[in-house]
Scaffold this motif. Sequence first.
Motif, PDB file in Angstrom:
ATOM      1  N   ALA A 291       0.827  -1.206   0.000  1.00 54.79           N
ATOM      2  CA  ALA A 291       0.000   0.000   0.000  1.00 54.79           C
ATOM      3  C   ALA A 291       0.866   1.263   0.000  1.00 54.79           C
ATOM      4  O   ALA A 291       0.580   2.230  -0.717  1.00 54.79           O
ATOM      5  N   GLU A 292       1.914   1.256   0.801  1.00 57.49           N
ATOM      6  CA  GLU A 292       2.821   2.409   0.824  1.00 57.49           C
ATOM      7  C   GLU A 292       3.456   2.631  -0.545  1.00 57.49           C
ATOM      8  O   GLU A 292       3.527   3.772  -1.038  1.00 57.49           O
ATOM      9  N   GLU A 293       3.922   1.557  -1.151  1.00 53.27           N
ATOM     10  CA  GLU A 293       4.560   1.672  -2.464  1.00 53.27           C
ATOM     11  C   GLU A 293       3.572   2.170  -3.511  1.00 53.27           C
ATOM     12  O   GLU A 293       3.928   2.988  -4.368  1.00 53.27           O
ATOM     13  N   ASP A 294       2.337   1.694  -3.436  1.00 49.00           N
ATOM     14  CA  ASP A 294       1.323   2.132  -4.406  1.00 49.00           C
ATOM     15  C   ASP A 294       1.024   3.620  -4.248  1.00 49.00           C
ATOM     16  O   ASP A 294       0.816   4.331  -5.234  1.00 49.00           O
ATOM     17  N   LEU A 295       0.977   4.104  -2.998  1.00 53.41           N
ATOM     18  CA  LEU A 295       0.722   5.524  -2.796  1.00 53.41           C
ATOM     19  C   LEU A 295       1.915   6.366  -3.252  1.00 53.41           C
ATOM     20  O   LEU A 295       1.753   7.394  -3.912  1.00 53.41           O
ATOM     21  N   LEU A 296       3.114   5.922  -2.919  1.00 49.50           N
ATOM     22  CA  LEU A 296       4.306   6.655  -3.337  1.00 49.50           C
ATOM     23  C   LEU A 296       4.374   6.775  -4.861  1.00 49.50           C
ATOM     24  O   LEU A 296       4.802   7.796  -5.394  1.00 49.50           O
ATOM     25  N   ALA A 297       3.950   5.713  -5.538  1.00 50.66           N
ATOM     26  CA  ALA A 297       4.010   5.694  -7.002  1.00 50.66           C
ATOM     27  C   ALA A 297       2.736   6.239  -7.637  1.00 50.66           C
ATOM     28  O   ALA A 297       2.587   6.188  -8.868  1.00 50.66           O
ATOM     29  N   ASN A 298       1.809   6.750  -6.820  1.00 52.98           N
ATOM     30  CA  ASN A 298       0.536   7.301  -7.317  1.00 52.98           C
ATOM     31  C   ASN A 298      -0.289   6.270  -8.087  1.00 52.98           C
ATOM     32  O   ASN A 298      -1.032   6.617  -9.004  1.00 52.98           O
ATOM     33  N   ARG A 299      -0.160   5.005  -7.681  1.00 53.31           N
ATOM     34  CA  ARG A 299      -0.992   3.963  -8.286  1.00 53.31           C
ATOM     35  C   ARG A 299      -2.356   3.879  -7.611  1.00 53.31           C
ATOM     36  O   ARG A 299      -3.246   3.198  -8.102  1.00 53.31           O
ATOM     37  N   VAL A 300      -2.486   4.527  -6.461  1.00 55.20           N
ATOM     38  CA  VAL A 300      -3.781   4.616  -5.789  1.00 55.20           C
ATOM     39  C   VAL A 300      -4.123   6.083  -5.601  1.00 55.20           C
ATOM     40  O   VAL A 300      -3.237   6.944  -5.509  1.00 55.20           O
ATOM     41  N   LYS A 301      -5.410   6.370  -5.572  1.00 53.58           N
ATOM     42  CA  LYS A 301      -5.846   7.736  -5.291  1.00 53.58           C
ATOM     43  C   LYS A 301      -5.651   8.064  -3.824  1.00 53.58           C
ATOM     44  O   LYS A 301      -5.314   9.200  -3.468  1.00 53.58           O
ATOM     45  N   ALA A 302      -5.855   7.066  -2.966  1.00 51.23           N
ATOM     46  CA  ALA A 302      -5.734   7.336  -1.529  1.00 51.23           C
ATOM     47  C   ALA A 302      -5.518   6.050  -0.758  1.00 51.23           C
ATOM     48  O   ALA A 302      -5.931   4.964  -1.196  1.00 51.23           O
ATOM     49  N   LEU A 303      -4.878   6.183   0.401  1.00 49.92           N
ATOM     50  CA  LEU A 303      -4.921   5.159   1.433  1.00 49.92           C
ATOM     51  C   LEU A 303      -6.001   5.570   2.428  1.00 49.92           C
ATOM     52  O   LEU A 303      -6.031   6.721   2.872  1.00 49.92           O
ATOM     53  N   VAL A 304      -6.890   4.642   2.754  1.00 50.42           N
ATOM     54  CA  VAL A 304      -7.891   4.882   3.791  1.00 50.42           C
ATOM     55  C   VAL A 304      -7.312   4.271   5.062  1.00 50.42           C
ATOM     56  O   VAL A 304      -7.206   3.046   5.178  1.00 50.42           O
ATOM     57  N   ALA A 305      -6.905   5.129   5.994  1.00 49.25           N
ATOM     58  CA  ALA A 305      -6.023   4.685   7.063  1.00 49.25           C
ATOM     59  C   ALA A 305      -6.515   5.107   8.436  1.00 49.25           C
ATOM     60  O   ALA A 305      -7.210   6.106   8.594  1.00 49.25           O
TER      61      ALA A 305
END
Length: 719
Positions: A291-305
Amino acid sequence: MSDMELRAEADAVLARLVGDGSGTARLREDQWQAIEALVVGHRRALVVQRTGWGKSAVYFVATSMLRKRGAGPTVIISPLLALMRNQVESAARAGIAARTINSANPEEWDAVQAEVAAGTVDVLLVSPERLNSPDFRESVLPRLAATTGLLVVDEAHCISDWGHDFRPDYRRLRTMLAELPAGVPVLATTATANARVTADVAEQLGTGGDEALVLRGPLDRESLRLGVLRLPDAAHRLAWLGERLGELPGSGIIYTLTVAAAEEVAAFLRQRGYPVASYTGRTENADRLRAEEDLLANRVKALVATSALGMGFDKPDLGFVVHLGSPSSPIAYYQQVGRAGRGVDHADVLLLPGREDEAIWAYFASVGFPPEEQVRRTLAALEQAGRPLSLPALEPLVELRRSRLETMLKVLDVDGAVKRVKGGWTATGQPWTYDAERYAWVARQREAEQQAMRDYVSTTECRMEYLQRQLDDEKAAPCGRCDNCAGPWLDAAVSSGALAGAADELDRPGVEVEPRRMWPSGMPAVGVDLKGRIPAGQQAATGRALGRLSDIGWGNRLRPLLAEQAADGPVPDDVLAAVVTVVADWARSPGGWAAGVPDAAPRPVGIVAMPSRSRPQLVGSLAQGLARVGRLPLLGSLAYTPQAGVHPAHRSNSAQRLRALAASFAVPEELAAALAATPGPVLLVDDWTDSGWTLAVGARLLRQAGAEQVLPLVLALAG
């Protein structure tokens, strides 16, 4: 070496650290002041600066310069696993070899310690809980203290029990600070320390040496635009998010107050086509990394945390932070919103408060330091044992859940009343005083913080200035950017279709209730002959609940119904109808009993109710309503025994709960006869479940009385 040459050397390290091939990167004067204090003055310094100021640059540049001059490795104490991963990568860019020792990599500890001993590690990042491990504290920590070239205490507000995020493990740093050789520089950093916490941490840094240097800067974040959007209910908030998430800049973080809400919101947004991932304390480490890697790479719009992501995530271009629910402290809120806008000119920060917020605050406030009676009982149990007691062995003797018990023991360890050794905990016999005045002050401080957060929501003044003043920032001034200074920038309206979709999602009933499969440790020691795995023939099946008390859908409906002060009464019609839907869906699920289900299970032959002293009408009418709608016989209810006393608080530990419950119930003769006359599965109905032990005890009795299977069904699942 001249001051100019030293500064040039530091700037060169910074350029490598930030990947500036042109070599034009320059430290700011305030950053250089901190580095100079460490490298030249060998000072102990506390840096209180806003998130994104560049605190990590200070200790990495200082590390490179100190190592070049023959100093030992830098040791960084940090509670932030996500940030540790970021910093290992950042250090590598500057040619700094960094390794970590934390709860996520135990298989690497021996290898890392060998590398440190061999001198090949420049930076060792250590999580604070390691400081309280006997092996680490007795064998590794003394070596680190003797060889460390720079000690860094990240998130230093955690040292102070006056702060919003006190962590007992951090108090072990007093020992390490006192044992450092003379002249070893120390850097403590935080973005969230008010005046009192700053003074407390600075005093602790000065242990055994000169007064600590305090470098405090303004806390305004010029890139952040703060706003509050007050919407009528959870459905409106979820609908707004579903319609407007795409309008928010870049990628970001959506914070929720509970794990249930994070999972619920993430599922809803995925259904709406948004690439999002949930990130909570329940998320497996591998999934967190992804999840962290996806957010860093902008592969996700958001982490719901939840706060599991908290402070520890470094993404300079994070475009927004949305809070679906108010944190209980404006200081904690400032810290979390500080994830956004670190490397971009503009980022949006939005708070969507909810009516469930106060109930969640109340729960977390209730699990603070225990009353003196419970502390004394724990100390007495340790003294009487005459040997180390592990947490599982101690639990049956005290009425505290394991996490709260462990936190209390860590505080007592720091105070010298107990000691953690191999095999568990022992009492030292040293005098100990319950500091009721301090604990009461901390409780009052929590209440003041909650009121401050309410005031943040309602204030018509500058929101950034408000947060700065909460942190005693003398340079607080109107920002000119927030919704109060410049006007709202987001429309609160939601379409009827989006609102209907969100309402349907929140109204969708049903969550699984996992059964207990193992008895708690240590039960025979308190006179309860239950141990090991619960025999398969005595276990409950996986059950169902209408909803979780902590979610933003059915939780909002169920919390008032099940509150301690709520009046007892018949189950509301809409709640009964929703429970019927849960049972129907359950019957049609794999392994259910509906016609046409592959490998269908036997249909329940009847309904049994748990007895209830606090809500007999609610539980009784629920059982009767299900029997009527489902055309199943109401076989009866379990009964209280003469031995049944007042059940321990819901927040006591499993062993104490089971100890009180084990002899509290019985199967009346009429119910036993009904079970014998109609063999098969039964639905066991109760109002709610927290620890699961009431259902486990009830299921065991029913199965011993002849029920072929017990299917628990409750209105609410706690947590």
